[in-house]
Motif scaffolding. Structure first.
Motif, PDB file in Angstrom:
ATOM      1  N   PHE A   1       0.861  -1.178   0.000  1.00 56.89           N
ATOM      2  CA  PHE A   1       0.000   0.000   0.000  1.00 56.89           C
ATOM      3  C   PHE A   1       0.899   1.230   0.000  1.00 56.89           C
ATOM      4  O   PHE A   1       1.736   1.401   0.894  1.00 56.89           O
ATOM      5  CB  PHE A   1      -0.920   0.015   1.220  1.00 56.89           C
ATOM      6  CG  PHE A   1      -1.907   1.159   1.227  1.00 56.89           C
ATOM      7  CD1 PHE A   1      -3.075   1.082   0.489  1.00 56.89           C
ATOM      8  CD2 PHE A   1      -1.660   2.301   1.970  1.00 56.89           C
ATOM      9  CE1 PHE A   1      -3.978   2.129   0.485  1.00 56.89           C
ATOM     10  CE2 PHE A   1      -2.557   3.343   1.972  1.00 56.89           C
ATOM     11  CZ  PHE A   1      -3.723   3.263   1.225  1.00 56.89           C
ATOM     12  N   VAL A   2       0.734   2.103  -1.015  1.00 56.34           N
ATOM     13  CA  VAL A   2       1.603   3.266  -1.209  1.00 56.34           C
ATOM     14  C   VAL A   2       0.817   4.529  -0.888  1.00 56.34           C
ATOM     15  O   VAL A   2      -0.268   4.755  -1.437  1.00 56.34           O
ATOM     16  CB  VAL A   2       2.136   3.325  -2.656  1.00 56.34           C
ATOM     17  CG1 VAL A   2       3.074   4.506  -2.827  1.00 56.34           C
ATOM     18  CG2 VAL A   2       2.842   2.020  -3.011  1.00 56.34           C
ATOM     19  N   LEU A   3       1.346   5.355   0.011  1.00 60.79           N
ATOM     20  CA  LEU A   3       0.711   6.609   0.388  1.00 60.79           C
ATOM     21  C   LEU A   3       0.935   7.668  -0.684  1.00 60.79           C
ATOM     22  O   LEU A   3       1.998   7.726  -1.313  1.00 60.79           O
ATOM     23  CB  LEU A   3       1.266   7.112   1.721  1.00 60.79           C
ATOM     24  CG  LEU A   3       0.922   6.294   2.970  1.00 60.79           C
ATOM     25  CD1 LEU A   3       1.720   6.799   4.150  1.00 60.79           C
ATOM     26  CD2 LEU A   3      -0.553   6.365   3.267  1.00 60.79           C
ATOM     27  N   LYS A   4      -0.050   8.532  -0.863  1.00 61.58           N
ATOM     28  CA  LYS A   4       0.104   9.652  -1.785  1.00 61.58           C
ATOM     29  C   LYS A   4       1.128  10.644  -1.266  1.00 61.58           C
ATOM     30  O   LYS A   4       1.949  11.164  -2.031  1.00 61.58           O
ATOM     31  CB  LYS A   4      -1.245  10.350  -2.004  1.00 61.58           C
ATOM     32  CG  LYS A   4      -2.290   9.490  -2.677  1.00 61.58           C
ATOM     33  CD  LYS A   4      -3.602  10.240  -2.820  1.00 61.58           C
ATOM     34  CE  LYS A   4      -4.669   9.378  -3.473  1.00 61.58           C
ATOM     35  NZ  LYS A   4      -5.972  10.090  -3.571  1.00 61.58           N
ATOM     36  N   ASP A   5       1.084  10.928   0.032  1.00 60.65           N
ATOM     37  CA  ASP A   5       2.037  11.835   0.676  1.00 60.65           C
ATOM     38  C   ASP A   5       2.793  11.045   1.733  1.00 60.65           C
ATOM     39  O   ASP A   5       2.202  10.532   2.700  1.00 60.65           O
ATOM     40  CB  ASP A   5       1.323  13.025   1.322  1.00 60.65           C
ATOM     41  CG  ASP A   5       0.565  13.868   0.310  1.00 60.65           C
ATOM     42  OD1 ASP A   5       1.095  14.070  -0.793  1.00 60.65           O
ATOM     43  OD2 ASP A   5      -0.560  14.304   0.634  1.00 60.65           O
ATOM     44  N   ALA A   6       4.098  10.927   1.536  1.00 62.69           N
ATOM     45  CA  ALA A   6       4.913  10.140   2.449  1.00 62.69           C
ATOM     46  C   ALA A   6       4.895  10.741   3.845  1.00 62.69           C
ATOM     47  O   ALA A   6       5.141  11.936   4.023  1.00 62.69           O
ATOM     48  CB  ALA A   6       6.339  10.049   1.921  1.00 62.69           C
TER      49      ALA A   6
END
Length: 377
Positions: free
Chosen positions: A197-202
């Protein structure tokens, strides 16, 4: 002429207004994981191609456009017509670029919208029809075929030097104008059997909260945060249950952590700040000086002068009066610990302009009392 030097007016009412419960800082609400990021591998695919739009009423590419003439000759050769480029003089066709987006779950026969843009010197694509064109991906493979009438939200008409144009008539769309020929599979599971799962804003804090929420709902040890942007989730053993598994994770809610930022736009006078952006105790003092320059013009006409003629006229004299006004006292205010939201609302109640608020925030940041980054647009 009135020139204003200085612009910041801070009133002693700040100390009272900021203490009011009505200006309490708001907390961030829970947000679905679907709105915070995506699973790695779940992405759209860009398609592109070039083709010919025919049926234009003399508004297509001119004969000096060799690319259009070559494309028409190539298209006619597919139907056993030997036509050279020099024999093509029509302005009823235009060379165009076609773009489209292939969704990650596209199947054979699905319809997608496409955009059509002129790449020659055509004046308008209104009334044209796109001839069948293959759309390719970055790997040079054909994934869809495009064809259909072009819808243009504008027009261009000219006659005898008069021109009437609305919007961009050289750009159009073909709704559901492309048919998918090759299916696309979204490969979500990595080689180690995880879903990333990859966040839009780290943000490391938000990634940690996502990990805790997934483990609490789906079972201990199911998820672990790899870095500030990626959370690895163990994939289910049954591949048929993948959609239900992903849907359950996307529906989970967490409270994202926010980086303190204040965005100001000096051109439009806009200030946007998070409700929890903190300001340390600070004192603000500023005055307002007004400089006024008034010029009065009078005509000098002595009574002894009675001779009239060329070169004899009254003399105009200008008298300037310069005055400087300064308030009777310099206003000072002490600002206790609070948030940017409290400060902006208090300044608004005291009728301080937005541009003055921007100047105040910049001064507080320079003093080291504003614990946030100021982004100036």
């Amino acid at each position: 002429m009135v020139k204003r030097i200085g612009s910041i007016l801070v009133f002693a009412l700040l100390g009272v207004a900021l203490a009011s419960p009505a200006f309490a800082a708001t907390t961030t609400a829970n947000v679905r994981l679907k709105d915070l990021g995506r699973f790695l591998g779940w992405r759209d695919n860009m398609l592109v191609g070039y083709g010919i739009v025919s049926g234009l009423a003399g508004s297509g590419d001119t004969p000096r456009n060799q690319a259009t003439r070559q494309a028409l000759a190539n298209a006619l050769s597919q139907f056993d017509m030997a036509v050279t480029q020099d024999q093509i003089q029509s302005r009823n066709a235009a060379l165009v670029i076609i773009t489209g987006t292939l969704p990650p779950t596209a199947n054979v026969g699905d319809k997608i919208d496409i955009n059509v843009t002129s790449m020659g010197d055509a004046r308008s694509l209104a009334g044209g029809t796109l001839i069948m064109t293959p759309l390719r991906g970055p790997d040079k493979k054909t994934y869809a075929l495009a064809q259909g009438p072009v819808s243009v939200g504008g027009y261009r008409y000219d006659a005898n030097g008069n021109l009437k144009q609305k919007n961009h008539p050289t750009v159009g769309i073909v709704p559901l104008g492309a048919t998918v020929e090759v299916p696309v599979r979204a490969d979500l599971v990595t080689q180690d059997g995880n879903l990333n799962f990859v966040l839009k804003d780290a943000d490391a804090t938000t990634a940690r909260r996502i990990e805790q929420e997934i483990n609490q709902t789906m079972g201990a040890g199911v998820a672990h945060s790899v870095d500030a942007r990626t959370v690895a989730v163990r994939a289910p053993h049954d591949a048929l249950a993948m959609n239900d598994y992903v849907a359950r994770i996307e529906a989970l809610e967490v409270r994202p952590d926010q980086e303190s930022r204040v965005v100001v736009n000096e051109r439009t006078g806009t200030v946007v700040a998070g409700g929890n952006t903190r300001i340390s105790a600070v004192s603000i003092s500023h005055g307002d000086i007004r400089v006024s320059v008034v010029t009065e013009y009078t005509a000098s006409q002595p009574n002894l002068v009675s001779v009239t003629g060329p070169g004899v006229r009254s003399m105009v004299v200008g008298n300037s009066d310069l005055s400087v006004e300064e308030p009777g006292q310099t206003v000072a205010a002490s600002f206790p610990d609070g948030t940017v939201g409290d400060l902006v609302q208090a300044l608004s109640r005291t009728r301080v302009s937005t541009r003055d608020v921007i100047a105040i925030l910049q001064a507080i940041k320079a003093a080291g009392a504003l614990h946030a980054d100021i982004i100036i647009q």
